[in-house]
Write an enzyme that holds these catalytic residues in place. Sequence first.
Site, PDB file in Angstrom:
ATOM      1  N   CYS A 137       1.122  -1.248  -0.229  1.00 45.88           N
ATOM      2  CA  CYS A 137      -0.383   0.019  -0.292  1.00 45.88           C
ATOM      3  C   CYS A 137       0.976   1.570  -0.021  1.00 45.88           C
ATOM      4  CB  CYS A 137      -0.790   0.158   1.232  1.00 45.88           C
ATOM      5  SG  CYS A 137      -1.837   1.524   1.179  1.00 45.88           S
ATOM      6  N   ASP A 518      -5.039   8.708 -38.700  1.00 46.58           N
ATOM      7  CA  ASP A 518      -4.779   7.582 -39.899  1.00 46.58           C
ATOM      8  C   ASP A 518      -4.960   7.383 -41.296  1.00 46.58           C
ATOM      9  OD1 ASP A 518      -2.459   7.028 -41.318  1.00 46.58           O
ATOM     10  OD2 ASP A 518      -2.360   4.709 -40.321  1.00 46.58           O
TER      11      ASP A 518
END
Length: 822
Positions: A137, A518
């Site tokens: 953690c 593209d």
Amino acid sequence: MNNPCPICGSHHEQHHPHLNHRLGSPGSGPVTGSENGGQGPQEEEGGEEDAGPPPSGSGVIPTDPPDRSLPQAVFPDLPASFCSGPNQSQDLYDSQPGAETAGCCCGRDPQPAPADFSDVQATGPGRAVYRIANMDCPMEEALIRNKLSGLAGVDSLEFNLIKRVLTVHHQLDDVTILERALDSIDMKPEPILPGQTLAAKVEPRGQWIKLALAGGLALAAELTHFFEAPQWVSLVPALAAIVLGGLGTYKKGWLALKNFNLNMNGLMSFAVTGAMLIGQWPEAAMVMVLFNVAEAIEAKSLARAREAIAGLLNLAPELATVRQADGSWAETAADRIPLGSVLRVRPGERVALDGLVLSGSSTVNQAPITGESLPVEKSEGDQVFAGTVNEDGSFEFRATAAFENSTLARIIRAVEEAQSSRAPIQRFVDRFAAVYTPVVFSAALAVGILPPLLIDGQWLAWAYKALVLLVIACPCALVISTPVTIVSGLAAATRHGLLIKGGAFLEEGRRLKYLALDKTGTLTKGRPEQTDFIVLGSDTPAQSRLLAAALAGRSDHPVSRAIARAAKEEDLGPGPEIEAFTALPGRGSSGVCGGRKWYLGNQRLLAERGWLNEELSSRIGELEGEGKSVVALVDEHGEVGALLAVADGLKESSLAAVRDLKALGLKTVMLTGDNGSVAGKVAAEAGVDDFRAGLLPEDKLAVVEELKKNGLVGMVGDGINDAPALAKADIGFAMGGAGTDTAIETADVAIMNDDLAKLPVFIRLSRSTHRVLWQNIGLALGIKFLFFILTFAGHTTMWMAVFADIGVSLMVVANGLRMLRR
């Protein structure tokens, strides 16, 4: 029986070894393009030349080997990170599904850490690497940073909370000083040496039994106090409850405070101790028990998201059936199978490695990799991916990637990397929480001291209010609100076939104003077909076709592939040998055949060389007017041998996707290296707002820079020539299934099944994530503000404050987990 797979619900008999690999750092090495003729400035002008190191800050993540062409993979459930702090990493539980913990920073004991560290860079000169079982953690990370950062000779620290591994870069002659420092804060370091496998940690048992006993004792203390029994009668069960349920909290709180780190364990320790000092023993016991119960319930609430990592590790089998040198078959560990080996897959088995089918046919469920809802037919020459499920047939395939470089391994690397990329809102929450806790702690001290001194002298009453404020000061709900939501959003994205490489991109997607698209392989199918072959020179059509096909066969550009494929399908025979092949990005390619140098290139190449006359330009113009891309076969003297034309159709999903993006308020711009005639025709069919034609890679980069002046820009591409623009864009999207490794690794989001319809899904998911994030933050702060007012009005108690903190924590977790269903 093993736990069910979170994807298909089946029970696996084999478990995947831990494959978590750290991705290379940006810019750590050059990314080499594949051989490419670059026919026409159409889109995919690759090249044999080294593509060079990625631009600074591009996010390029090099992988080995560089010549792989398999797509970056997607897994339908990302693992969860549920605890955050003012540091750069999130935690990721790598335990088995459903397992609980009770002793990390959030009140849980550490899960068994991974035993396999073959992918972790081991201890070496100037580097000490440790497995720390209870480091899972960011609060532990903060504790370790505070302890080690100030030591002389320590250069930097790296945290892999996923595998609980700490790497210390140092200039020390003796690392025992590091180990002693870690021991002093109860972080037991286990050195990771080359080739070492550490035993898994065994989870402590009896967590819930202890909590139940402590809860019963605390309730007994409350009841005796309610019925006005002598104080010692309630004191005894209260003290027993605190000892049984709270010693771990006190220990962690003391370690944090001793190292000048005020976390939730420290706050609770202060609150419970204060309650005991003012004689509120039953309430002190109830607060301590409720705090620990809250943390345990919180862990259970998050189990659904944490289970994803176990399912991920189980996707590929440990063993595979491999053909031996004598022709027999034997089961072999997947991580020991050499590249190029032949494997056999029976019905119902999972594919162990990436490869190409040699014989047999079957249908394969690729949902864990590409998100496709229906099984895909596989036969000779088709690709198969590690982690996919063979359904009804049997086939043999040749391994094209080693175990550590398989599609599945790349998924896990991407998942692990995504955890360290925090969203902007999460960074804000971390900074806010870092200030909020000490401010409220100071306010609580002031409430306990100043009013009795200056107003009424009621020390016990104001001390009690101060203790309530200490409980409210716990930032758990606030801190937990962002990572749960972000990771749940990432998990939801993978189910839609989107691999997002960090929460920052998920949150920022809502702000995109432009999408640069593209053309070839993105808006169009990326598989053009040869439509015309016109002989202009003295060679026979067959000779010219074979020569053009020989040059095209050395490239992986879509136009080149179409020319080579057409010659192969017509079975024209063996082509001539090409020597000194050279890729000419954005123009074409060249090579020597029979002592003559030949070029296979586009109109740009012809114009630059001075070979484009009026008649040739007219003939090319006619073909381009039909929406076709044209290349010419030309010798070194400018004599044109032939013209070849190819055409590429629009994807079925492109029109609907562009229309959907417009409805969401985004402007679409098509970028292509193709000529204006072809680009205009495709742009009109797709319905994009604007297009730019005749672009080289650096021109695409310039267009993205221009668009960024007016807002955030996303770039969608699939080729090597798209990589600079992908890196420059605020968010780069790679068409993962057909895309090159360079484009995929440069991009921030991989679209796995080449479906542009995933782009609107991403935008909507980003906007939903942002709404839920602010709902959680507003809820967490709103409840705390309400309790501040009620506390000063005298209408709250400590246990009510704990209940409120528990409730709001569970509410933000549940609200964040709703993203899993998006």
